[in-house]
Design a protein around this motif. Structure first.
Motif, PDB file in Angstrom:
ATOM      1  N   PRO A   1       0.819  -1.214   0.000  1.00 28.30           N
ATOM      2  CA  PRO A   1       0.000   0.000   0.000  1.00 28.30           C
ATOM      3  C   PRO A   1       0.856   1.268   0.000  1.00 28.30           C
ATOM      4  O   PRO A   1       1.995   1.257   0.479  1.00 28.30           O
ATOM      5  CB  PRO A   1      -0.812  -0.094   1.295  1.00 28.30           C
TER       6      PRO A   1
ATOM      7  N   ASN B   1      -8.477   3.387   6.574  1.00 26.10           N
ATOM      8  CA  ASN B   1      -8.224   2.673   5.322  1.00 26.10           C
ATOM      9  C   ASN B   1      -6.764   2.234   5.226  1.00 26.10           C
ATOM     10  O   ASN B   1      -6.470   1.130   4.760  1.00 26.10           O
ATOM     11  CB  ASN B   1      -8.610   3.529   4.122  1.00 26.10           C
ATOM     12  N   ASP B   2      -5.840   3.091   5.682  1.00 23.37           N
ATOM     13  CA  ASP B   2      -4.417   2.733   5.660  1.00 23.37           C
ATOM     14  C   ASP B   2      -4.154   1.532   6.564  1.00 23.37           C
ATOM     15  O   ASP B   2      -3.370   0.649   6.226  1.00 23.37           O
ATOM     16  CB  ASP B   2      -3.550   3.918   6.086  1.00 23.37           C
TER      17      ASP B   2
ATOM     18  N   GLU C   1      -5.615  -1.637   4.774  1.00 22.35           N
ATOM     19  CA  GLU C   1      -4.779  -2.041   3.643  1.00 22.35           C
ATOM     20  C   GLU C   1      -3.441  -2.618   4.118  1.00 22.35           C
ATOM     21  O   GLU C   1      -2.944  -3.581   3.543  1.00 22.35           O
ATOM     22  CB  GLU C   1      -4.549  -0.865   2.688  1.00 22.35           C
ATOM     23  N   SER C   2      -2.891  -2.028   5.169  1.00 19.78           N
ATOM     24  CA  SER C   2      -1.638  -2.544   5.723  1.00 19.78           C
ATOM     25  C   SER C   2      -1.848  -3.926   6.322  1.00 19.78           C
ATOM     26  O   SER C   2      -1.021  -4.833   6.150  1.00 19.78           O
ATOM     27  CB  SER C   2      -1.093  -1.591   6.791  1.00 19.78           C
TER      28      SER C   2
ATOM     29  N   LYS D   1      -4.101  -6.130   5.433  1.00 19.88           N
ATOM     30  CA  LYS D   1      -4.249  -7.063   4.311  1.00 19.88           C
ATOM     31  C   LYS D   1      -2.883  -7.422   3.730  1.00 19.88           C
ATOM     32  O   LYS D   1      -2.601  -8.584   3.432  1.00 19.88           O
ATOM     33  CB  LYS D   1      -5.119  -6.458   3.214  1.00 19.88           C
ATOM     34  N   PHE D   2      -2.039  -6.407   3.549  1.00 24.84           N
ATOM     35  CA  PHE D   2      -0.718  -6.633   2.973  1.00 24.84           C
ATOM     36  C   PHE D   2       0.125  -7.536   3.863  1.00 24.84           C
ATOM     37  O   PHE D   2       0.749  -8.490   3.379  1.00 24.84           O
ATOM     38  CB  PHE D   2       0.003  -5.298   2.741  1.00 24.84           C
TER      39      PHE D   2
END
Length: 122
Positions: free
Chosen positions: A23, A70-71, A74-75, A77-78
């Motif tokens: 991300p 959101n960050d 996304e982090s 998930k990564f």
């Protein structure tokens, strides 16, 4: 033929090794562990204080760490896709134990109750 199929399989595996792209605003691993530890402590507070709003506690934790929701997602998930999430969670557990050493007894008790959970590291 076997060598060619093995080579193709190897190339395919290397191409798929990164399931998702990193991300743009990736939360560093150490901050991620701190936030996860805070989330865990907030959740336990719910057992002591009735009617606590966990959504507000989560927003407050993210705001204090200057991380957008959101960050964080996304982090997470990564790190899950990359396999780093287990180490991050272990670090979060260490943070919780440092802040509240008595939590080790509670964790061990819960692990004994639920045999499906992995063994406690310490």
């Amino acid at each position: 033929m076997r060598k060619i199929s093995f080579l193709l399989f190897s190339l395919l595996m290397m191409a798929c090794s990164e399931l998702i792209n990193e991300p743009k605003n990736l939360v560093p691993k150490d901050r991620m562990a701190e936030v996860l530890a805070e989330f865990a402590m907030n959740e336990q507070l719910n057992l002591v204080v009735e009617n606590i709003n966990l959504d507000n506690a989560t927003r407050y934790t993210l705001q204090q760490n200057k991380i957008k929701g959101n960050d964080f997602v996304e982090s997470y998930k990564f790190y899950t896709a990359s396999g780093d999430i287990e180490k991050i969670i272990e670090n979060a557990q260490e943070i919780v134990l440092t802040k509240d050493p008595a939590s080790k007894i509670y964790i061990e008790k819960k692990l004994k109750e639920n045999k499906n959970l992995p063994a406690f590291a310490k």
